[in-house]
Design a protein around this motif. Structure first.
Motif, short mmCIF file in Angstrom:
data_model
loop_
_atom_site.label_atom_id
_atom_site.label_comp_id
_atom_site.label_asym_id
_atom_site.label_seq_id
_atom_site.Cartn_x
_atom_site.Cartn_y
_atom_site.Cartn_z
N SER A 156 0.83 -1.21 0.00
CA SER A 156 0.00 0.00 0.00
C SER A 156 0.87 1.26 0.00
CB SER A 156 -0.93 0.01 1.22
OG SER A 156 -1.88 -1.03 1.12
N THR A 157 1.91 1.25 0.78
CA THR A 157 2.81 2.41 0.83
C THR A 157 3.48 2.62 -0.52
OG1 THR A 157 3.20 2.06 3.19
CG2 THR A 157 4.79 3.44 2.02
N ARG A 158 3.90 1.54 -1.13
CA ARG A 158 4.53 1.62 -2.45
C ARG A 158 3.55 2.26 -3.45
NH1 ARG A 158 5.81 -3.33 -2.92
NH2 ARG A 158 7.96 -3.09 -2.20
N ARG A 159 2.30 1.80 -3.48
CA ARG A 159 1.30 2.36 -4.41
C ARG A 159 1.13 3.86 -4.16
NH1 ARG A 159 -1.51 -2.33 -3.29
NH2 ARG A 159 -3.03 -1.29 -2.00
N LEU A 160 1.12 4.26 -2.90
CA LEU A 160 0.94 5.67 -2.57
C LEU A 160 2.14 6.50 -3.03
CD1 LEU A 160 -0.91 7.75 -1.25
CD2 LEU A 160 0.20 7.21 0.93
N LEU A 161 3.35 6.03 -2.76
CA LEU A 161 4.54 6.77 -3.18
C LEU A 161 4.64 6.85 -4.71
CD1 LEU A 161 7.21 5.50 -0.61
CD2 LEU A 161 6.08 7.74 -0.67
N LEU A 162 4.22 5.80 -5.38
CA LEU A 162 4.25 5.82 -6.84
C LEU A 162 3.23 6.80 -7.43
CD1 LEU A 162 4.72 2.01 -7.57
CD2 LEU A 162 6.36 3.84 -8.06
N ALA A 172 14.26 8.92 -6.33
CA ALA A 172 15.25 8.69 -5.26
C ALA A 172 14.53 8.29 -3.97
CB ALA A 172 16.11 9.92 -5.05
N THR A 173 13.40 8.91 -3.70
CA THR A 173 12.63 8.57 -2.49
C THR A 173 12.12 7.14 -2.59
OG1 THR A 173 12.05 10.85 -2.04
CG2 THR A 173 10.60 9.16 -1.13
N ILE A 174 11.65 6.74 -3.75
CA ILE A 174 11.15 5.37 -3.93
C ILE A 174 12.30 4.37 -3.81
CG2 ILE A 174 10.10 3.78 -5.59
CD1 ILE A 174 8.34 6.24 -6.47
N GLU A 175 13.47 4.69 -4.33
CA GLU A 175 14.64 3.83 -4.16
C GLU A 175 15.01 3.70 -2.68
OE1 GLU A 175 17.94 4.99 -6.65
OE2 GLU A 175 16.63 5.10 -8.41
N LEU A 176 14.98 4.84 -1.95
CA LEU A 176 15.25 4.82 -0.52
C LEU A 176 14.23 3.95 0.20
CD1 LEU A 176 16.85 5.98 1.92
CD2 LEU A 176 15.18 7.87 1.93
N PHE A 177 12.97 4.11 -0.15
CA PHE A 177 11.90 3.29 0.42
C PHE A 177 12.20 1.80 0.22
CE2 PHE A 177 8.11 0.91 -1.03
CZ PHE A 177 7.44 0.76 0.19
N GLU A 178 12.53 1.41 -1.00
CA GLU A 178 12.79 -0.01 -1.29
C GLU A 178 13.98 -0.55 -0.50
OE1 GLU A 178 10.63 -1.84 -2.70
OE2 GLU A 178 9.47 -0.48 -3.97
N LYS A 179 15.04 0.24 -0.39
CA LYS A 179 16.21 -0.18 0.41
C LYS A 179 15.82 -0.35 1.88
CE LYS A 179 19.69 2.26 -2.32
NZ LYS A 179 20.62 3.40 -2.30
N TYR A 234 -2.46 15.68 0.72
CA TYR A 234 -1.62 16.46 -0.18
C TYR A 234 -1.95 16.13 -1.64
CZ TYR A 234 1.89 17.96 3.38
OH TYR A 234 2.55 18.54 4.43
N LEU A 235 -2.07 14.84 -1.94
CA LEU A 235 -2.37 14.44 -3.32
C LEU A 235 -3.71 15.01 -3.77
CD1 LEU A 235 -1.12 10.74 -3.29
CD2 LEU A 235 -0.16 12.62 -4.62
N ARG A 236 -4.71 14.89 -2.92
CA ARG A 236 -6.03 15.41 -3.29
C ARG A 236 -6.00 16.93 -3.43
NH1 ARG A 236 -9.31 11.11 -0.37
NH2 ARG A 236 -9.96 9.86 -2.14
N ALA A 237 -5.29 17.61 -2.55
CA ALA A 237 -5.22 19.08 -2.60
C ALA A 237 -4.56 19.58 -3.87
CB ALA A 237 -4.48 19.61 -1.37
N THR A 238 -3.73 18.75 -4.48
CA THR A 238 -3.05 19.15 -5.71
C THR A 238 -3.73 18.57 -6.95
OG1 THR A 238 -1.47 17.34 -5.36
CG2 THR A 238 -0.79 19.55 -4.65
N GLY A 239 -4.90 17.96 -6.76
CA GLY A 239 -5.67 17.45 -7.89
C GLY A 239 -5.19 16.13 -8.46
N ASN A 240 -4.42 15.40 -7.68
CA ASN A 240 -3.88 14.12 -8.15
C ASN A 240 -4.78 12.97 -7.72
OD1 ASN A 240 -1.17 14.79 -9.36
ND2 ASN A 240 -1.03 15.84 -7.39
N LYS A 241 -4.69 11.88 -8.46
CA LYS A 241 -5.45 10.68 -8.11
C LYS A 241 -4.79 9.99 -6.92
CE LYS A 241 -7.66 9.55 -12.41
NZ LYS A 241 -8.05 8.49 -13.31
#
Length: 168
Positions: free
Chosen positions: A16-22, A80-87, A145-152
């Motif tokens: 779930s966290t991965r989907r959110l960061l992506l 870079a954040t997603i790479e850090l997350f995966e590590k 934050y995502l909703r406030a910026t109009g993102n899915k």
């Protein structure tokens, strides 16, 4: 039994966290909802960093954050954040698989040098409160934050409002 339940929840929530960061777009990493809030990039990086704290929280009875040095990438680069997350997830996975029912009852303390930040408290409360619930709290912020910026927003526990109403 409790340990396996924690491991199962960890694995489910990593996805779930991965989907959110992506879902975080590069163009909105500088968004800040208020002058005292983190930017979207800083918040995403904090979420990725929480997984690093599993190691000190689950393998040390006293975790001194001041003596620990951990990697932080650029907050303006979501890849870079997603790479850090995966590590950090890989490190967290090793740590959570090392716990035992007995180690969950051990008193744990977080310090920064001589200053006590959390505890002492039983490690089972640390897993739920400091690691799991802390992560869920910040994921909720990132959704705002995502909703406030109009993102899915990806559905983490079923369809989002937009998906269920046909608006998304």
């Amino acid at each position: 039994m409790i340990v396996q339940s924690l491991i199962d929840e960890f694995e489910h929530e990593v996805n779930s966290t991965r989907r959110l960061l992506l879902a975080v777009p590069e163009k909105d990493l500088g968004f800040r909802p208020s002058p005292t809030s983190w930017t979207m990039g800083e918040l995403a990086q904090h979420i990725a960093t929480i997984y690093y704290w599993y190691v000190g929280s689950l393998t040390q009875d006293v975790y001194d954050m001041g003596a620990d040095s951990f990697e932080r990438g650029a907050t303006d680069d979501i890849r870079a954040t997603i790479e850090l997350f995966e590590k950090n997830v890989e490190k967290a996975r090793v740590a959570i698989r090392s716990i035992t029912e007995e180690s969950l009852a051990v008193q744990w303390t977080m310090k920064f040098g001589d200053r006590t930040l959390i505890g002492p408290m039983p490690r089972n409360l640390v897993v739920r409160g400091f690691l799991f619930n802390h992560l869920y709290h910040h994921r909720g912020e990132l959704i705002v934050y995502l909703r406030a910026t109009g993102n899915k927003v990806p559905g983490l526990y079923g369809p989002t409002y937009e998906e269920s109403t046909g608006l998304g």
